[in-house]
Design a protein around this motif. Structure first.
Motif, PDB file in Angstrom:
ATOM      1  N   UNK A   1      20.012   8.575  63.290  1.00 54.17           N
ATOM      2  CA  UNK A   1      21.248   7.903  63.706  1.00 54.17           C
ATOM      3  C   UNK A   1      22.240   7.773  62.563  1.00 54.17           C
ATOM      4  N   UNK A   2      21.720   7.699  61.337  1.00 55.80           N
ATOM      5  CA  UNK A   2      22.614   7.623  60.177  1.00 55.80           C
ATOM      6  C   UNK A   2      23.408   8.919  60.018  1.00 55.80           C
TER       7      UNK A   2
ATOM      8  N   UNK B   1      29.570   7.861  63.088  1.00 56.20           N
ATOM      9  CA  UNK B   1      30.948   8.359  62.921  1.00 56.20           C
ATOM     10  C   UNK B   1      31.501   8.166  61.509  1.00 56.20           C
ATOM     11  N   UNK B   2      31.046   7.092  60.849  1.00 53.51           N
ATOM     12  CA  UNK B   2      31.568   6.783  59.512  1.00 53.51           C
ATOM     13  C   UNK B   2      30.664   7.273  58.382  1.00 53.51           C
ATOM     14  N   UNK B   3      29.756   8.200  58.697  1.00 51.33           N
ATOM     15  CA  UNK B   3      28.844   8.729  57.670  1.00 51.33           C
ATOM     16  C   UNK B   3      29.645   9.393  56.547  1.00 51.33           C
TER      17      UNK B   3
ATOM     18  N   UNK C   1      32.105  17.443  62.050  1.00 48.76           N
ATOM     19  CA  UNK C   1      32.388  16.396  63.045  1.00 48.76           C
ATOM     20  C   UNK C   1      32.304  16.896  64.489  1.00 48.76           C
ATOM     21  N   UNK C   2      32.739  18.135  64.722  1.00 48.48           N
ATOM     22  CA  UNK C   2      32.689  18.665  66.086  1.00 48.48           C
ATOM     23  C   UNK C   2      31.264  18.788  66.596  1.00 48.48           C
ATOM     24  N   UNK C   3      30.360  19.240  65.741  1.00 51.39           N
ATOM     25  CA  UNK C   3      28.952  19.384  66.123  1.00 51.39           C
ATOM     26  C   UNK C   3      28.327  18.015  66.360  1.00 51.39           C
ATOM     27  N   UNK C   4      28.678  17.060  65.513  1.00 50.79           N
ATOM     28  CA  UNK C   4      28.157  15.701  65.662  1.00 50.79           C
ATOM     29  C   UNK C   4      28.602  15.111  66.989  1.00 50.79           C
ATOM     30  N   UNK C   5      29.880  15.288  67.313  1.00 51.17           N
ATOM     31  CA  UNK C   5      30.422  14.751  68.564  1.00 51.17           C
ATOM     32  C   UNK C   5      29.779  15.410  69.777  1.00 51.17           C
ATOM     33  N   UNK C   6      29.502  16.712  69.685  1.00 47.93           N
ATOM     34  CA  UNK C   6      28.910  17.425  70.815  1.00 47.93           C
ATOM     35  C   UNK C   6      27.477  16.976  71.108  1.00 47.93           C
ATOM     36  N   UNK C   7      26.832  16.393  70.089  1.00 47.38           N
ATOM     37  CA  UNK C   7      25.434  15.984  70.237  1.00 47.38           C
ATOM     38  C   UNK C   7      25.299  14.543  70.731  1.00 47.38           C
ATOM     39  N   UNK C   8      26.409  13.826  70.820  1.00 45.39           N
ATOM     40  CA  UNK C   8      26.328  12.399  71.164  1.00 45.39           C
ATOM     41  C   UNK C   8      25.608  12.126  72.484  1.00 45.39           C
ATOM     42  N   UNK C   9      25.902  12.852  73.583  1.00 52.54           N
ATOM     43  CA  UNK C   9      25.175  12.570  74.831  1.00 52.54           C
ATOM     44  C   UNK C   9      23.666  12.771  74.678  1.00 52.54           C
TER      45      UNK C   9
END
Length: 212
Positions: free
Chosen positions: A61-62, A66-68, A171-179
């Motif tokens: 989760x770290x 979003x603020x990593x 950031x795009x990859x991180x956002x895509x993995x959120x669900x």
């Protein structure tokens, strides 16, 4: 052999045999205590694996936060926690194997000792105790495998996501993995609850085995 020598021989044989019988009984008690100790060790290994997985999920989760600030360093930390989790999971199966081997030796020895009892009543009582103890332990045998079965599908999903992140920490990859991450965290809560149920049941059976 005259009568005096015959009586002396019987008396000597009795003195020699008695310590052996007493040693066998004492050894059986020690074996049961050792088995209970191994069962407790197995539960401890499951608890350790659960705690390690919690640390791994925190590291996961770290990375996704979003603020990593330094995702590469956080990802390396996640990889380290994953390796530790795999090690702890292997220890669960190892402790389970050791416990089961001890149980097999104990029950075999118990059967052999019971077969030597001359009194039909005592022999039956010993067999009844053996059957009862073996049935009680059957539940403990399932503990390690149950824990492994619970971890396996979850760890496969987690490993897939860790591998996915390893190719792209943008950031795009991180956002895509959120669900997927949200779903995985929900599964983690369910897994922890299931593991707690397994260990609670095992502790209850160990307590009963110790008291009976």
């Amino acid at each position: 052999m005259n009568l005096r020598n015959g009586l002396a021989f019987v008396a000597g044989a009795t003195l020699l045999a008695t310590p052996s019988v007493l040693w066998g009984q004492d050894d059986g008690v020690k074996q049961i205590q050792q088995l209970i100790k191994k069962a407790n060790t197995q539960v401890e290994s499951i608890t350790d694996a659960r705690q390690q997985l919690e640390k791994t999920m925190n590291a996961y989760n770290a990375v996704l936060a979003p603020d990593a600030k330094d995702r590469r360093s956080l990802y390396k930390k996640l990889q380290q926690e994953m390796a530790s989790t795999d090690k702890k999971r292997a220890e669960v199966l190892s402790k389970s194997t050791e416990m089961n081997a001890d149980a097999d030796r104990l029950f075999k020895s118990w059967e052999t000792s019971t077969s030597a009892i001359q009194s039909p009543e005592l022999k039956q009582r010993s067999m009844d105790r053996l059957t009862h103890t073996r049935d009680r332990f059957a539940e403990l045998r399932k503990t390690g495998q149950s824990a492994a079965d619970l971890y396996t599908p979850f760890m496969k999903t987690l490993q897939d996501q860790v591998t996915y992140l390893g190719h792209d920490l943008n950031p795009g990859a991180i956002a895509s993995l959120k669900p997927d991450a949200d779903k995985l965290n929900g599964q983690a809560k369910e897994l922890f609850a299931a593991i707690d149920k397994v260990t609670s049941s095992a502790k209850e059976n160990i307590t009963k085995l110790s008291a009976e």
